[in-house]
Design an enzyme around this catalytic site. Structure first.
Site, PDB file in Angstrom:
ATOM      1  CB  SER A 286      -1.738 -12.301   4.528  1.00  0.00           C
ATOM      2  OG  SER A 286      -2.911 -13.046   4.491  1.00  0.00           O
TER       3      SER A 286
ATOM      4  CE  LYS B 192      -1.025 -18.491   3.739  1.00  0.00           C
ATOM      5  NZ  LYS B 192      -1.987 -18.447   4.778  1.00  0.00           N
TER       6      LYS B 192
ATOM      7  CD1 TRP C  94      -8.909 -16.421   5.431  1.00  0.00           C
ATOM      8  CD2 TRP C  94     -10.549 -17.902   5.693  1.00  0.00           C
ATOM      9  NE1 TRP C  94      -8.899 -17.255   4.339  1.00  0.00           N
ATOM     10  CE2 TRP C  94      -9.897 -18.174   4.473  1.00  0.00           C
ATOM     11  CE3 TRP C  94     -11.624 -18.716   6.077  1.00  0.00           C
ATOM     12  CZ2 TRP C  94     -10.261 -19.219   3.620  1.00  0.00           C
ATOM     13  CZ3 TRP C  94     -11.994 -19.757   5.218  1.00  0.00           C
ATOM     14  CH2 TRP C  94     -11.318 -20.008   4.019  1.00  0.00           C
TER      15      TRP C  94
ATOM     16  CG  HIS D 246      -6.420 -10.486   6.649  1.00  0.00           C
ATOM     17  ND1 HIS D 246      -5.565 -11.293   7.360  1.00  0.00           N
ATOM     18  CD2 HIS D 246      -6.014 -10.556   5.347  1.00  0.00           C
ATOM     19  CE1 HIS D 246      -4.696 -11.855   6.519  1.00  0.00           C
ATOM     20  NE2 HIS D 246      -4.940 -11.414   5.297  1.00  0.00           N
TER      21      HIS D 246
END
Ligand code: GCU
Length: 410
Positions: A248, A252, A339, A389
């Site tokens: 997540s 990044k 998302w 997630h």
């Protein structure tokens, strides 16, 4: 987009868009070979990502001091070596520090490949092992109530263990190295004052922000490279086989670290989504404006100019993936994690492929997104795990297999 508007989860409402071409330089020069890619286009893309997305971080630490606080060859019931190493990031022993937790398989006379990834809540949450030191940094409150006034307590031991299958990683012949992201920068808008951004800035907390100022994601990524600086001298680790992994927001950071620092052999993004592996121009699920509103500290100041103006951003996620080339990269998505835009993550891999071809390498090797529960890929791996997630044991099995194929496993 109206601020706070409902996210789009309808594929038929994804607008038409044109992606920037990774193989055309900003002045229009086509990139036909690796030389032009490496000498011109690659540095240009790094610069564009710095300038418009992540901000500009220092290339190295002003000075570093590695303190091996502990090295125990009898950890986890005698199966592992546990090392805890403090990296003093300013060369003095008062400035910012990053505490590495390492587990290495007990194998004599052999340097092992390792996974390196930041954790969300402190090293002690990764495994119930009572020997893990508890961070003294600011930590976010957790649902289980193990954090008191933003301080970690022993009650948090092992609470994130499902994300870090340490025994399984060791059994497959790899080590695990992790550090708490908050050692670099605690994750809240004012957190920079407690992290490396203030500590390494000449004017400290009176700092004036530039538009290309590094954000928290860049600070986390920078820390991953400092961890690598240490791993290069650790005698138990094969520094040519360090695999970056992040989930997540920390995915990044893993992608940005892997783009900037070619010492990382493989890079794995688990559901990094917007600002990570997902194509921003699809405007599916999370968008730039959502990130800037909820996490104004993650990206650089100029990124705020792209709220609802995704097409104006000079780069997109496929170019971030392409910056890993020719190294293997893996993008993990989850079917219910809309998302993070699973299809947008797949397509970023697909459109990174031309850069891999410059090196004669196949990326995904397919053009259709795999079904739920399936995985694909040669040098660019991709899977769509069923579920929410998370970073799960299922994801790890895919990553371990992929890394085995590329780094040779044991
Ligand atoms: C939020 C955020 C995402 C991020 C995620 C996470 O959902 O919007 O961009 O990836 O948190 O880090 O879990």
């Amino acid at each position: 987009m109206v601020v706070g508007a409902e996210p789009n989860y309808d594929e038929s409402k994804v607008p038409a868009y044109t992606l920037p071409d990774p193989l055309v330089c900003e002045d229009g020069t086509p990139v036909r070979d690796r030389r032009v890619w490496e000498k011109r286009r690659r540095p240009e893309l790094l610069w564009l990502f710095e300038e418009h997305v992540y901000g500009r971080a220092p290339t190295a630490a002003p000075g570093m001091w590695f303190e091996v606080v502990e090295s125990d060859g009898t950890a986890l019931g005698g199966r592992a070596i546990r090392r805890q190493v403090t990296i003093w990031l300013r060369g003095d022993r008062v400035g910012p520090r990053m505490d590495l937790l390492m587990y290495l398989p007990r194998e004599r006379g052999r340097r092992v490949p390792v996974f390196l990834g930041l954790n969300f809540m402190g090293n002690h949450t990764v495994h119930p092992d009572p020997g893990i030191r508890i961070t003294e940094q600011w930590v976010p409150a957790d649902r289980a109530g193990t954090v008191v006034s933003n301080r970690a307590t022993a009650a948090g031991r092992g609470t994130m263990a499902s994300r870090w299958p340490v025994e399984r990683i060791l059994a497959r012949g790899y080590g695990l190295v992790t550090a708490y992201c908050g050692d670099l920068e605690p994750d809240f808008p004012e957190g920079w004052k407690l992290g490396v951004r203030a500590a390494l800035s000449p004017d400290g907390t009176n700092h004036v922000f530039r538009l290309d100022e590094w954000g928290a994601v860049a600070a986390w990524a920078w820390g991953l490279s400092r961890a690598m600086d240490y791993l290069e001298i650790d005698r138990g680790v094969d520094a040519k086989r360090v695999v970056l992994i992040g989930h997540s927001r920390l995915g990044k950071a893993a992608l940005w670290a892997g783009a900037r620092d070619r010492r990382f052999a493989v890079v794995i993004s688990n559901e990094s989504g917007e600002g990570g592996a997902a194509l921003t121009r699809r405007r599916f699920g999370e968008r730039i404006a959502d990130l800037n509103r909820r996490f104004p500290h993650w990206f650089c100041g100029r990124y705020k100019e792209y709220d609802d103006r995704e097409d104006a951003l000079p780069v997109d996620a496929h170019e971030l993936i392409a910056l890993m080339a020719p190294r293997p990269v893996y993008i993990g998505s989850a079917s219910e994690d809309l998302w993070a835009d699973p299809r947008g993550e797949f397509l970023a891999g697909l459109h990174a492929e031309p850069v891999y071809r410059l090196y004669g390498r196949t990326g995904l090797g397919v053009t259709e997104m795999p079904a739920v529960g399936q995985w694909v890929g040669r040098y660019i791996g991709y899977h769509l795990r069923p579920g929410r997630h998370e970073l799960t044991a299922w994801d790890w099995e895919r990553y371990l297999d992929f890394v085995d194929r590329h780094l040779g496993g044991r």
